[in-house]
Design an enzyme around this catalytic site. Structure first.
Site, PDB file in Angstrom:
ATOM      1  N   ARG A 112       6.584  -0.127   3.122  1.00  0.00           N
ATOM      2  CA  ARG A 112       5.535  -0.999   2.592  1.00  0.00           C
ATOM      3  C   ARG A 112       4.460  -1.332   3.614  1.00  0.00           C
ATOM      4  O   ARG A 112       3.269  -1.288   3.317  1.00  0.00           O
ATOM      5  CB  ARG A 112       6.158  -2.308   2.113  1.00  0.00           C
ATOM      6  CG  ARG A 112       6.995  -2.138   0.876  1.00  0.00           C
ATOM      7  CD  ARG A 112       7.704  -3.427   0.522  1.00  0.00           C
ATOM      8  NE  ARG A 112       8.434  -3.234  -0.735  1.00  0.00           N
ATOM      9  CZ  ARG A 112       9.157  -4.176  -1.317  1.00  0.00           C
ATOM     10  NH1 ARG A 112       9.249  -5.364  -0.766  1.00  0.00           N
ATOM     11  NH2 ARG A 112       9.787  -3.940  -2.446  1.00  0.00           N
ATOM     12  N   LEU A 154      16.854  -9.858  -3.482  1.00  0.00           N
ATOM     13  CA  LEU A 154      17.789 -10.358  -4.489  1.00  0.00           C
ATOM     14  C   LEU A 154      19.191 -10.383  -3.890  1.00  0.00           C
ATOM     15  O   LEU A 154      19.957 -11.322  -4.080  1.00  0.00           O
ATOM     16  CB  LEU A 154      17.757  -9.459  -5.728  1.00  0.00           C
ATOM     17  CG  LEU A 154      16.411  -9.356  -6.443  1.00  0.00           C
ATOM     18  CD1 LEU A 154      16.516  -8.416  -7.631  1.00  0.00           C
ATOM     19  CD2 LEU A 154      15.950 -10.718  -6.913  1.00  0.00           C
ATOM     20  N   GLY A 200      16.260 -21.081  -7.473  1.00  0.00           N
ATOM     21  CA  GLY A 200      16.114 -19.630  -7.586  1.00  0.00           C
ATOM     22  C   GLY A 200      17.476 -18.984  -7.417  1.00  0.00           C
ATOM     23  O   GLY A 200      18.505 -19.640  -7.597  1.00  0.00           O
ATOM     24  N   LEU A 201      17.477 -17.708  -7.095  1.00  0.00           N
ATOM     25  CA  LEU A 201      18.753 -17.006  -6.961  1.00  0.00           C
ATOM     26  C   LEU A 201      19.672 -17.718  -5.986  1.00  0.00           C
ATOM     27  O   LEU A 201      20.844 -17.953  -6.285  1.00  0.00           O
ATOM     28  CB  LEU A 201      18.508 -15.582  -6.473  1.00  0.00           C
ATOM     29  CG  LEU A 201      18.009 -14.592  -7.509  1.00  0.00           C
ATOM     30  CD1 LEU A 201      17.920 -13.220  -6.883  1.00  0.00           C
ATOM     31  CD2 LEU A 201      18.939 -14.549  -8.702  1.00  0.00           C
ATOM     32  N   GLU A 211      15.155 -16.811   0.770  1.00  0.00           N
ATOM     33  CA  GLU A 211      13.900 -16.548   1.473  1.00  0.00           C
ATOM     34  C   GLU A 211      13.523 -17.703   2.393  1.00  0.00           C
ATOM     35  O   GLU A 211      12.749 -17.530   3.336  1.00  0.00           O
ATOM     36  CB  GLU A 211      12.765 -16.297   0.446  1.00  0.00           C
ATOM     37  CG  GLU A 211      11.531 -15.653   1.050  1.00  0.00           C
ATOM     38  CD  GLU A 211      10.406 -15.422   0.026  1.00  0.00           C
ATOM     39  OE1 GLU A 211      10.673 -15.522  -1.186  1.00  0.00           O
ATOM     40  OE2 GLU A 211       9.283 -15.134   0.452  1.00  0.00           O
ATOM     41  N   SER A 263       5.687  -2.580  -9.597  1.00  0.00           N
ATOM     42  CA  SER A 263       6.847  -2.072  -8.872  1.00  0.00           C
ATOM     43  C   SER A 263       6.455  -0.938  -7.942  1.00  0.00           C
ATOM     44  O   SER A 263       5.643  -0.088  -8.244  1.00  0.00           O
ATOM     45  CB  SER A 263       7.906  -1.598  -9.842  1.00  0.00           C
ATOM     46  OG  SER A 263       8.924  -0.988  -9.110  1.00  0.00           O
ATOM     47  N   HIS A 322       2.700  -6.260   0.280  1.00  0.00           N
ATOM     48  CA  HIS A 322       3.171  -5.235  -0.651  1.00  0.00           C
ATOM     49  C   HIS A 322       2.011  -4.329  -1.036  1.00  0.00           C
ATOM     50  O   HIS A 322       0.953  -4.815  -1.403  1.00  0.00           O
ATOM     51  CB  HIS A 322       3.757  -5.920  -1.887  1.00  0.00           C
ATOM     52  CG  HIS A 322       4.626  -5.025  -2.696  1.00  0.00           C
ATOM     53  ND1 HIS A 322       4.116  -3.994  -3.424  1.00  0.00           N
ATOM     54  CD2 HIS A 322       5.965  -5.005  -2.867  1.00  0.00           C
ATOM     55  CE1 HIS A 322       5.125  -3.378  -4.029  1.00  0.00           C
ATOM     56  NE2 HIS A 322       6.248  -3.967  -3.710  1.00  0.00           N
ATOM     57  N   GLY A 328      16.005 -26.461  -4.948  1.00  0.00           N
ATOM     58  CA  GLY A 328      15.586 -25.123  -5.362  1.00  0.00           C
ATOM     59  C   GLY A 328      16.626 -24.500  -6.269  1.00  0.00           C
ATOM     60  O   GLY A 328      17.830 -24.669  -6.088  1.00  0.00           O
ATOM     61  N   GLY A 350      19.522 -20.871  -4.651  1.00  0.00           N
ATOM     62  CA  GLY A 350      19.843 -22.253  -4.999  1.00  0.00           C
ATOM     63  C   GLY A 350      20.771 -22.356  -6.193  1.00  0.00           C
ATOM     64  O   GLY A 350      21.774 -23.066  -6.151  1.00  0.00           O
TER      65      GLY A 350
END
Lengths: 647, 286, 251
Positions: A338, A449, A43-44, A433, A285, A267, A41, A46
């Site tokens: 949410r 994040l 993403g952020l 995640e 958003s 969401h 992975g 990985g």
């Protein structure tokens, strides 16, 4: 002994991480070069982990499902990233960020992990600024902040509406440097097919090269899984098409425990479904709720007319509108968390007040905001979102109210990890995640994040060394030609051949849609015992149906997107089963998990701290056999547990 | 495919720099050309041609200019070939993206201009260097001086019989020269063929010059040539419309304050210069 | 709505490709372009045919994974959007739609409409970063950056690396992509330290990989889904000239 040893360091909350760092074992620099680490992975979590570990001198192999690490779905995060910098002098602190995160997670997260997250949050901002992430600045040239997700302080750093993109590109650039320097090797268009365990330790993975269909085996001293969440089990989610929970399921099958699968975040501000051909949902958003007012018609007949297109939303008189969030939650109004906003929308639509062609949408109206602030100001704040909405829906949100509906967005559950982010399989770590650790039952805005980067930049580079320090001596070096790898590769090949030979009558997408419908209907926003039991039966049937009736027409050995989807779907069905099981056993309502039986008198979520203040971790127990649930009790030593109240 | 191992940006900068020099020359050329429209029987025009043909500084610049033309063309061709091979398989549907006409057809308009340049060289430049015969002009003063010199030689008996006869014939010829072979002020012989030069100025006379004025007027009276000329200047306009903005872009000149100036210069070049050139054949034709 | 589709099919990198005609009916105008292809693929599976491969991921216009050359335009007829955000209402009923993959020498076709864009990664690896490692950095606010510069850097940084600039350019040039990254870092004080080596290395890698040169037609800007400005290319040129003429090695 409980197999769930969270390994939380002793001492005061504030000292735990510092003490851990001071006492952990390290790997001698000369030895780092001899140690291989696999990161799955990019993403952020990985990318940041691979870059940081590469910079430390480890030999890192990083695997990416897309054609480039820059495609990872972290890129789609819009809002921002939290940090306890207190640049605004509005009373923020590490302690407050910690407290907000725990409370937001409905007291189902580990204190020590969350505190560490809040602690390193400040380092993340500094790191990203140094990498050249163009965060928004004020006129003095200082970093700007905004308030996000109903917190009382402004602690969210942002880069336009593209914070996730900029942070990911920052991590990607750091990764690119390490690739250039030869510390990290990148393998793109590879999907993890299996985890290889040798002597009860994770020693490598099997991947499928998505370009030519070849199966490849890779050995290493440790494996890091950063493959994101499993929201796509619901078919329609805001997740990217390639995002999937299959890699995590492979680890679950190999013995890693899967924690809290039922915590799924929905969401509230997504663009509603407009047809059954729809492939995914688009998130807008949450900041829209700062100025937009959510309503449905007071009268069912009016709603019916709007659905049929006879009546226009802007023609509904003020007194005929039901601003239901403002009515029910006068203190927080449209800014409730949410999960509450999402459930309220579903409740109204189920009761027949929904709008849009399908009846599954509510209005988000900016008329009042435009009158109060002027069109110019609204445009300045939300211009890009309005534009996006108009591109998709073909309606001008300055004139007619937007339509929104909740959609699956983030999964708090994931592989169970201890304080060191190690799963129950030695040598297998899970970040971002993909793990379950920091958000409890519900995640706050702008925290995903933060967690991904905290794990990748500032946690795993320390904790993995504690594991690797004794992996230099023994038989830790495994060849990818060993019997375990050959068996694993054979297993994958058999599975693929089986899938290809079914030749049934339904396309993968059809079956996937069926899975999504079951999940959304019975294991979605509002769950009850009866529905969950029904879902469990239906999922069992669906599994059988899948293995009997799936059709893959593309038999080519080259790129085969149908096969990719089928492999993922097989795992998603299994995942769906434990989500349903977990939701069934958790007889309470907390965070993203709402059981209709467990509500207060006025219909709000009711937690049961006495009986359910634990992490449920599921252990695989063989095909078609119910998994075993283990409990990790959550012991709140430092904060007082309170009921969430947004009234 | 790379024809030469120089960075693509360096090539672009070189192309731009050579182009810039050509741009600077254009108004000068236009200025001279416009002299043709002055109703003085070509006096100014010839004077300017004379200056351009004889001044040493101009001669140095002429070499530089020719080099610039050559390099500009060579680099453009190299760039075009390299760029072509960056997409070995072409699209079935042509690219429809919005781009300016000038930018899209730069190489084509450049090619048209280059072809015209060849024609232009044949018509004028080669004449100047004696490669092709054209029309010539000679200062009567100089012809007279040359005649006097020879006459003295004849008196001293230094000339052969043959040359004596020639000198006498020349004397007769020049006294009978028609008025259309002389300019308004009767200072220069004009519109002479090579044979006529020999006839009027003597076999060994060398100080004649090409008569660009007459040659230009003759060319412009030719409708085909004039139409080609006009079309070429439309191409030049297109070429220039992109050239200056592109030049600024390539040299990295982009600034809020100066951009309007660049646009002004670009438009001036793209419109005023080609129109300036185009006026001449129109005025002569009609 | 009804469409006639003309789609490029190619079995793998080495095979010869061809255009295949498909007819598709009952498409809602609210359907996105990729959803239309999903529907086509489902119908192909029904008919025991091979579905069309195309790259896609986030389907909300930010990941840069999707990219099709539709009727002569990268990302199709709408402006400022990626292929996934293009909707069928932008087409007329009964229209013929020709779908081609990105075509450029450095973007070889993998299958059907899928191309290999790893050339972009290779360019970034040459210097599209600030060489900090994790930890040991100064406080974020100790590097003040004017709002104007931060905003400009953000505009440049919003590039999603989809390759539309290359696909739309008649020269298959990657200048807009490279210039966006170079600009982002040259505008920020953090990036200034390596600015001179960065621009030279990235440009030389771009050339080496076989991208064409820029001839300032700005088709890239016209087709960029994130509307990255050509000003960045001017900035890249300027940075390049400065780097070439003032780099330390020269003196």
């Amino acid at each position: 002994m409980n197999i769930l040893d969270s390994k939380i360091p002793e001492g005061q909350l504030e000292e735990k991480w510092t003490k851990y760092k001071a006492s952990q074992k390290l790997v001698n620099p000369a030895n780092k070069r001899k140690l291989d680490i696999i990161v799955v992975g990019t993403g952020l979590a990985g990318a940041s982990a691979a870059a940081s570990l590469g910079a430390l001198g480890f030999k890192v192999k990083v695997f990416c499902i897309s054609d480039s690490p820059r495609r990872a779905h972290s890129i789609a995060a819009q809002g921002g990233i939290n940090a306890a910098k207190n640049y605004q002098n509005d009373g923020d602190s590490v302690g407050r960020l910690f407290y907000d995160t725990i409370k937001g997670g409905d007291y189902r997260a580990r204190e020590a992990n969350v505190y560490r997250l809040a602690e390193v949050s400040n380092n993340i901002i500094d790191q990203c600024v140094a990498q050249g992430v163009p965060f928004a600045r004020d006129y003095a040239g200082m970093l700007d902040n905004r308030s996000f997700g109903g917190t009382q302080v402004s602690r969210t750093f942002y880069a336009k509406g593209q914070t996730g993109q900029q942070l990911l590109l920052g991590a990607y650039s750091a990764l690119s440097k390490q690739i250039k320097d030869g510390n990290v090797e990148l393998f793109e268009r590879r999907e993890m097919m299996d985890l290889v365990i040798v002597n009860q330790r994770a020693r490598g993975i099997i991947t499928r090269n998505l370009t030519n269909g070849e199966l490849e085996s890779w050995s290493a001293n440790a494996v890091i899984l950063a493959t994101g969440g499993y929201g796509n089990v619901y078919f329609l989610s805001t997740n990217a098409m390639n995002s999937n929970g299959a890699a995590a399921v492979k680890c679950y099958h190999k013995g890693a425990l899967f924690a809290n699968p039922c915590y799924v975040q929905i969401h509230p501000t997504c663009i509603p479904v407009h047809g059954n051909y729809q492939s995914k949902l688009t998130l807008m958003s949450e900041s829209l709720r700062n100025d937009g007012r959510i309503w449905v018609p007071k009268d069912r007949e009016v709603a019916q007319k709007i659905r049929e297109g006879v009546l226009k939303a802007k023609d509904v008189k003020e007194e005929d509108r039901d601003y239901y969030l403002e009515r029910r939650y006068p203190a927080f109004g449209n800014l409730v968390p949410r999960d509450i906003a999402s459930r309220a929308a579903k409740e109204r639509c189920d009761a027949g007040f929904g709008v849009g062609k399908t009846g599954f949408a509510v209005f988000l109206d900016f008329k009042e905001a435009i009158q109060r602030l002027g069109k110019h100001k609204v445009e300045e704040r939300y211009g890009n979102l309005f534009q996006m909405y108009e591109k998709i829906v073909d309606e001008n949100p300055y004139e007619t109210p937007m339509m929104i509906y909740p959609a699956v967005h983030y999964t708090m559950g994931g592989l169970w990890v201890d304080y060191e982010l190690q799963t129950t399989i030695k040598g297998l770590f899970a970040l971002g995640e993909a793990n379950f650790s920091d958000h409890g039952a519900n995640r706050l805005g702008a925290s995903a994040l933060m967690q991904g980067l905290a794990d990748g930049y500032f946690v795993i580079p320390y904790t993995i060394q504690n594991y690797l320090s004794d992996q230099i001596y023994d038989d830790a070096k495994v060849s990818n030609q060993s019997i375990e790898f050959k068996e694993a590769i054979e297993g994958v090949r058999e599975k693929i051949e089986k899938l290809m030979s079914i030749n049934g009558s339904q396309s993968v997408d059809t079956l996937q849609r069926k899975l999504g419908n079951i999940m959304w209907e019975y294991v979605g926003m509002g769950r009850n015992k009866e529905g969950l039991q029904k879902a469990i039966v239906m999922l069992k049937d669906l599994k059988e149906e899948f293995w009997k009736d799936v059709r893959i027409t593309d038999n080519s050995i080259t790129m085969n997107q149908e096969l990719e989807k089928a492999i993922r779907l097989a795992d998603h069905i299994e995942l769906a089963q434990i989500i349903a099981l977990d939701a069934l056993q958790r007889e309470e309502s907390c965070g993203g998990h709402f059981r209709e039986e467990h509500t207060t008198n006025d219909g709000e979520a009711k937690r049961d701290d006495e009986n359910y203040m634990y992490v449920a971790a599921w252990q695989y127990n063989g095909d078609n056999i119910e998994p075993i649930m283990h409990k990790e009790n959550l012991d709140y030593q430092f904060i007082k547990v309170q009921q969430r109240n947004y009234k | 495919m790379k024809l030469i191992q120089i960075s693509s940006i360096t090539k672009k900068i070189a192309l731009a720099a050579f182009g810039l020099f050509l741009l600077l020359f254009l108004p000068v050329h236009l200025g001279i050309n416009l002299c043709i429209l002055r109703d003085d029987g070509g006096l100014w025009y010839r004077a300017a041609s004379h200056f351009m043909g004889t001044n040493y500084i101009v001669k140095v610049f002429e070499i530089v200019l020719m080099a610039c033309v050559a390099f500009h063309i060579i680099i453009a061709i190299i760039i075009t070939i390299e760029n072509f091979f960056a997409r070995p398989v072409r699209y079935k549907v042509r690219i429809k993206s919005k781009t300016s006409l000038g930018s899209r057809y730069m190489i084509w308009t450049g090619g048209i201009i280059a072809c015209f340049l060849v024609l232009h060289f044949i018509n004028f430049y080669f004449v100047k260097h004696g490669l092709i015969e054209g029309k010539y002009t000679a200062s009567i003063e100089k012809v007279d001086a040359f005649f006097q010199e020879n006459a003295i030689k004849m008196q001293n008996g230094e000339l052969s019989d043959e040359k004596k006869n020639a000198l006498i014939a020349q004397y007769q010829n020049i006294s009978e020269v028609s008025s259309d072979k002389m300019d308004k002020e009767r200072k220069n012989l004009i519109n002479l063929t090579k044979q006529e030069v020999k006839k009027y100025c003597g076999e060994d006379f060398t100080e004649y010059e090409p008569d660009f004025y007459t040659m230009s007027i003759e060319l412009f009276k030719n409708k085909t040539y004039s139409i080609i000329y006009l079309l070429v200047f439309i191409a030049l306009g297109l070429h220039l419309s992109h050239a200056i903005k592109s030049l600024a872009q390539t040299l990295g000149l982009s600034h809020k304050t100066y951009n309007p100036f660049i646009v002004f210069v670009a438009n001036f070049y793209a419109i005023v210069i080609p129109i300036g050139f185009a006026i001449i054949p129109l005025a002569i034709m009609f | 709505m009804k469409f006639k589709l003309n789609i490029w099919r190619q079995k793998d990198a080495k095979s010869k490709g061809y255009f295949q005609r498909y007819d598709i009916d009952n498409i809602s105008p609210d359907c996105s372009f990729l959803e239309m292809l999903d529907i086509l693929n489902e119908s192909l599976v029904d008919k025991f045919e091979h579905p069309v491969c195309f790259d896609n991921d986030c389907r909300e216009g930010i990941c840069g994974m999707c990219g099709l050359y539709i009727n002569g335009q990268a990302h199709g007829p709408d402006s400022g959007v990626t292929t996934c955000q293009l909707h069928m209402r932008r087409f007329t009923d009964g229209q013929t739609i020709t779908i081609e993959p990105w075509r450029a020498k450095p973007f070889p076709i993998i299958k059907d409409l899928v191309v290999d864009r790893s050339a972009f990664d290779k360019i970034i690896q040459e210097g599209g970063y600030i060489s900090v490692t994790t930890g040991g950095v100064v406080d974020g606010n100790s590097i003040p950056i004017s709002k104007e510069k931060a905003d400009k850097a953000m505009d440049a940084a919003s590039c999603i690396g989809c390759g539309a600039c290359v696909a739309a350019c008649k020269n298959a040039s990657a200048m807009l992509f490279v210039s966006a990254k170079v600009s982002q870092f040259s505008l920020l004080p953090q990036g200034k330290i390596e600015a001179k080596t960065r621009v030279q290395k990235m440009v030389s890698k771009m050339n080496e990989l076989g991208f064409g040169g820029c001839t300032n037609t700005y088709a890239c800007q016209a087709e960029c889904p994130k509307s990255i400005s050509r000003e960045n290319i001017a900035r890249l040129n300027r940075e390049f000239i400065i780097a070439k003429t003032t780099s330390e090695e020269l003196f």
